[in-house]
Design an enzyme around this catalytic site. Structure first.
Site, PDB file in Angstrom:
ATOM      1  N   CYS A  85     -50.551 -76.925 -29.784  1.00 60.33           N
ATOM      2  CA  CYS A  85     -51.427 -77.420 -28.718  1.00 60.33           C
ATOM      3  C   CYS A  85     -52.801 -76.756 -28.835  1.00 60.33           C
ATOM      4  O   CYS A  85     -52.982 -75.815 -29.603  1.00 60.33           O
ATOM      5  CB  CYS A  85     -50.793 -77.121 -27.360  1.00 60.33           C
ATOM      6  SG  CYS A  85     -50.949 -75.394 -26.857  1.00 60.33           S
ATOM      7  N   HIS A 139     -46.275 -69.581 -25.529  1.00 57.52           N
ATOM      8  CA  HIS A 139     -45.881 -70.649 -26.455  1.00 57.52           C
ATOM      9  C   HIS A 139     -45.297 -70.008 -27.714  1.00 57.52           C
ATOM     10  O   HIS A 139     -45.605 -68.852 -28.036  1.00 57.52           O
ATOM     11  CB  HIS A 139     -47.098 -71.506 -26.831  1.00 57.52           C
ATOM     12  CG  HIS A 139     -47.656 -72.287 -25.687  1.00 57.52           C
ATOM     13  ND1 HIS A 139     -48.538 -73.332 -25.848  1.00 57.52           N
ATOM     14  CD2 HIS A 139     -47.442 -72.183 -24.344  1.00 57.52           C
ATOM     15  CE1 HIS A 139     -48.848 -73.834 -24.664  1.00 57.52           C
ATOM     16  NE2 HIS A 139     -48.210 -73.158 -23.742  1.00 57.52           N
ATOM     17  N   GLU A 195     -45.901 -70.341 -30.848  1.00 57.64           N
ATOM     18  CA  GLU A 195     -46.884 -69.880 -31.837  1.00 57.64           C
ATOM     19  C   GLU A 195     -47.529 -68.571 -31.388  1.00 57.64           C
ATOM     20  O   GLU A 195     -47.719 -67.650 -32.186  1.00 57.64           O
ATOM     21  CB  GLU A 195     -47.973 -70.940 -32.034  1.00 57.64           C
ATOM     22  CG  GLU A 195     -47.443 -72.285 -32.538  1.00 57.64           C
ATOM     23  CD  GLU A 195     -47.094 -73.257 -31.406  1.00 57.64           C
ATOM     24  OE1 GLU A 195     -46.587 -72.818 -30.352  1.00 57.64           O
ATOM     25  OE2 GLU A 195     -47.325 -74.464 -31.583  1.00 57.64           O
ATOM     26  N   CYS A 203     -52.832 -72.933 -28.670  1.00 56.62           N
ATOM     27  CA  CYS A 203     -52.331 -72.294 -29.885  1.00 56.62           C
ATOM     28  C   CYS A 203     -53.306 -72.461 -31.044  1.00 56.62           C
ATOM     29  O   CYS A 203     -53.452 -71.546 -31.865  1.00 56.62           O
ATOM     30  CB  CYS A 203     -50.953 -72.836 -30.231  1.00 56.62           C
ATOM     31  SG  CYS A 203     -49.719 -72.336 -28.999  1.00 56.62           S
TER      32      CYS A 203
HETATM   33 ZN    ZN Z   1     -49.244 -74.051 -27.622  1.00 53.09          ZN
END
Ligand code: ZN
Length: 143
Positions: A83, A53, A55, A86
């Protein structure tokens, strides 16, 4: 304002990352003392890595750059609300704060759910104490 400047950069990264390759529309920027030290974009498709992801990628790069496994004193900007994966990584990295642009609802309207239905077997198995051996070794080697 500083926040909108860095969020604009995160959104621009998300835009630049979005194409026919399957790259997903997320970008992230990590800032320390008003200076960008790392950026990340969603690279799940590029790396066949479900944890890549934006992040997480930014956290990895920032830690590598600073040559340390945590980011206290740093702030993360994300094009969308991070999310649960993260959020955990942000906690482990000890970032000072998070600012995001798109809400879960806005990302959801584009087909991105913050967390799907992850129900599956997830159960502790009794190993008769063997499971404690790594912790005992850790105790022994750290002292
Ligand atoms: Zn994420």
């Amino acid at each position: 304002m500083e926040h909108t400047k860095f969020l604009r950069q995160a959104i621009e990264l998300a835009l630049a990352n979005t194409d026919e390759s399957g790259a997903q529309p997320f970008g992230s920027v990590i800032v320390r003392d008003g200076e960008v030290i790392a950026t990340g974009v969603n690279e799940i498709a590029a790396h066949n890595d479900p944890t890549a992801h934006a992040e997480i990628q930014a956290i990895r790069k920032a830690c590598e750059k600073l040559e340390q496994p945590e980011l206290s004193g740093c702030v993360l900007y994300a094009s969308s609300r991070p999310c649960p994966l993260c959020v955990e990584a942000i906690g482990w990295a000890n970032l000072d704060a998070v600012y995001y642009a798109a809400s879960f609802e806005e990302a959801g309207e584009a087909g991105f759910e913050p967390s799907a239905d992850w129900q599956r077997p997830f159960e502790r198995i009794d190993m008769n104490g063997m499971q404690l051996e790594p912790f005992r070794k850790w105790d022994a080697v750290k002292n």
